[in-house]
Design a protein around this motif. Structure first.
Motif: not given
Ligand SMILES: [Mg+2]
Ligand SMILES: Nc1ncnc2c1ncn2[C@@H]1O[C@H](COP(=O)(O)OP(=O)(O)OP(=O)(O)O)[C@@H](O)[C@H]1O
Length: 472
Positions: A82-84, A296-299
């Motif tokens: 997801k982050t990638a 927004i990561d880890e929302v």
């Molecule tokens: Mg992540």
């Protein structure tokens, strides 16, 4: 007192952005072709085709300016990219489209309120492209003549400059002479002088001088002598974010705050003035809004107040595209006792387009491991690659990727060029993954300090966080 609103200069941009090298440094884009179809292994990304294609479609809409004020949620198990993928989107966004990345927990800071932190993040993600006309002098230098006073304290001089059609002589002051000598301008150079700032830039050497071999290095660039008028009006375009305009105009801090990164809270009245000013610029055709992306990561770490603030902010005219990522399933919304999909309130979920990511196949895992090895400059023997791939299957992809550099250290100690199975075995015993750690905890039952989890949830921040962690 009416405040003078300025947009600052283009040099201020990018001061607060830092390039991070780390877990995702191999990701250089989304790896899509012209028809937005994902290539199997491209620009550092492997597999996860549907999510990458969706990301590409969203990106396209952002670039065409068609999709402000919307929200996307990447949902999927841990280490499924997801982050990638979000970072891949950032790389493909184009130069002056702002991209801001925050982890939801950054919002909870002592120096500013949650809503202020979110507002700043949102305003960082909205660009204002400003057009300004400046007067420039452009031409080929015919002669520079400098007279120094006896003490050397003052200098005067004359600059003769020509275009194909005309030739003009300018008087030079000390500042201009310094600027010219700093750029090492010689007769035969084609230069541009910005009349308002006095900035000198060298375009190259004139073709007419291409036979004077003495005064140039191998990388000399040759350009045509400019045509027409020497003094011209030229349009310059630069992009700043709304947040940068806020900071530059906030009296208490001034633009130095951009360097320190410590901007504090910005008064709402100032933001209103700036919004009005920017709207004016837009009407005059001087400025254009470029909605960017806020990631927004880890929302799920945001709380209910932040969510309702976001909900409202998305409806604002000046709103970026908000991309969120969460690895939670059904979980408690922070600050409440309500359980909801992905830890997000249903009214927010309702406006969100959800893109799901799925676990990788063994083959994809192997390719990702190989990419990371290249990135970290590590060579694995074929056996080691297979072992690490199956380790990733039984633990997690992230754990396996973390082992690469550790194993390299072990292999170096025995002076080996390549990382082999035995190195992996060793680090596997040194570092535990989550499953083995849980197993170990069970075996140690009683000898570690355990924290009691209270049942009254949803009030204190700390109590809430512990509750969250245990629920997944
Ligand atoms: Mg992540
Ligand atoms: N499709 C992919 N291609 C290449 N590398 C990938 C891919 N997916 C994940 N990775 C890499 O694997 C690691 C874990 O992925 P990432 O951090 O993106 O997972 P995540 O979905 O954000 O997980 P979490 O929910 O735990 O935050 C990172 O180093 C990432 O760069």
């Amino acid at each position: 007192m009416a405040t003078q609103i300025t947009a600052g200069s283009s040099e201020l941009r990018d001061i607060t952005k830092m390039e991070r090298i780390g877990a995702h440094s191999h990701v250089r884009g989304l790896g899509l072709d012209d028809r937005l179809e994902p290539r199997e292994n491209s620009q550092g990304l492997v597999g996860q085709g549907k999510a990458r294609k969706a990301a590409g479609m969203i990106l396209k809409m952002v670039q065409e300016g068609r999709i402000a004020g919307r929200a996307i949620l990447f949902a999927g198990p841990p280490s499924t990219g997801k982050t990638a993928i979000a970072l891949g989107m950032a790389q493909n966004l184009g130069q002056d489209v702002p991209f801001t990345m925050i982890a939801a927990s950054e919002v909870f800071s002592l120096s500013m309120s949650k809503t202020e932190a979110l507002t700043q993040a949102i305003r960082r993600s909205i660009g204002v492209r400003i057009r300004e006309e400046t007067e420039i002098i452009e031409g080929e230098v015919v002669e520079i003549q400098i007279d120094r006073s006896l003490t050397g304290a003052t200098k005067t001089g004359k600059l003769t400059i020509k275009s194909t059609d005309m030739e003009t002589i300018y008087d030079l002051g000390t500042k201009m002479i310094d600027a010219l000598s700093k750029e090492k301008v010689l007769a035969g150079d084609v230069i541009i002088i910005d009349k308002t700032s006095g900035k000198v830039s060298k375009l190259g050497r004139s073709f007419a001088r291409s036979r004077d071999y003495d005064a140039m290095g191998a990388d000399t660039k040759f350009v045509q002598c400019p045509e027409g008028e020497i003094q011209k009006r030229k349009e310059v375009v630069h992009t700043v974010s709304l947040h940068e305009i806020d900071v530059i105009n906030s009296r208490t801090q001034g633009f130095l705050a951009l360097f320190a990164g410590d901007t504090g809270e910005i008064k709402p009245e100032l933001r209103e003035q700036i919004n009005t000013k920017v709207a004016e610029w837009r009407e005059e055709g001087k400025a254009e809004i470029i909605p960017g992306v806020l990631f927004i990561d880890e929302v799920h770490m945001l709380d209910i107040e932040c969510f309702s603030f976001l909900n409202r902010a998305l409806e604002n005219e000046l709103s970026p595209l908000v991309i969120m990522a969460s690895n939670r399933g059904m979980s408690r919304i922070r600050g409440t006792n309500v359980r909801s999909p992905h830890g997000l309130p249903v009214d927010l979920l309702d406006r969100v387009l959800i893109v799901s990511t799925r676990p990788y196949s063994e083959d994809e895992i192997q390719q990702i491991i190989q990419i990371r090895c290249e990135e970290e400059d590590v060579t694995l023997t074929p056996d080691a690659l297979n072992v690490l791939t199956s380790m990733a299957g039984s633990t997690t992809l992230r754990y396996a990727l973390n082992l690469i550099s550790c194993a390299q250290m072990v292999s170096r100690r025995r002076k080996a060029e390549k990382v082999d199975v035995e190195d992996l075995r060793r680090v596997y015993t040194y570092f535990m993954d989550e499953k083995r750690s849980v197993q170990w905890l069970k075996e140690q039952q009683g000898s570690l300090v355990f924290e009691e989890i209270t049942t009254s949830r949803g009030d204190g921040e700390n109590g809430g966080a512990v509750g969250d962690a245990m629920e997944t």
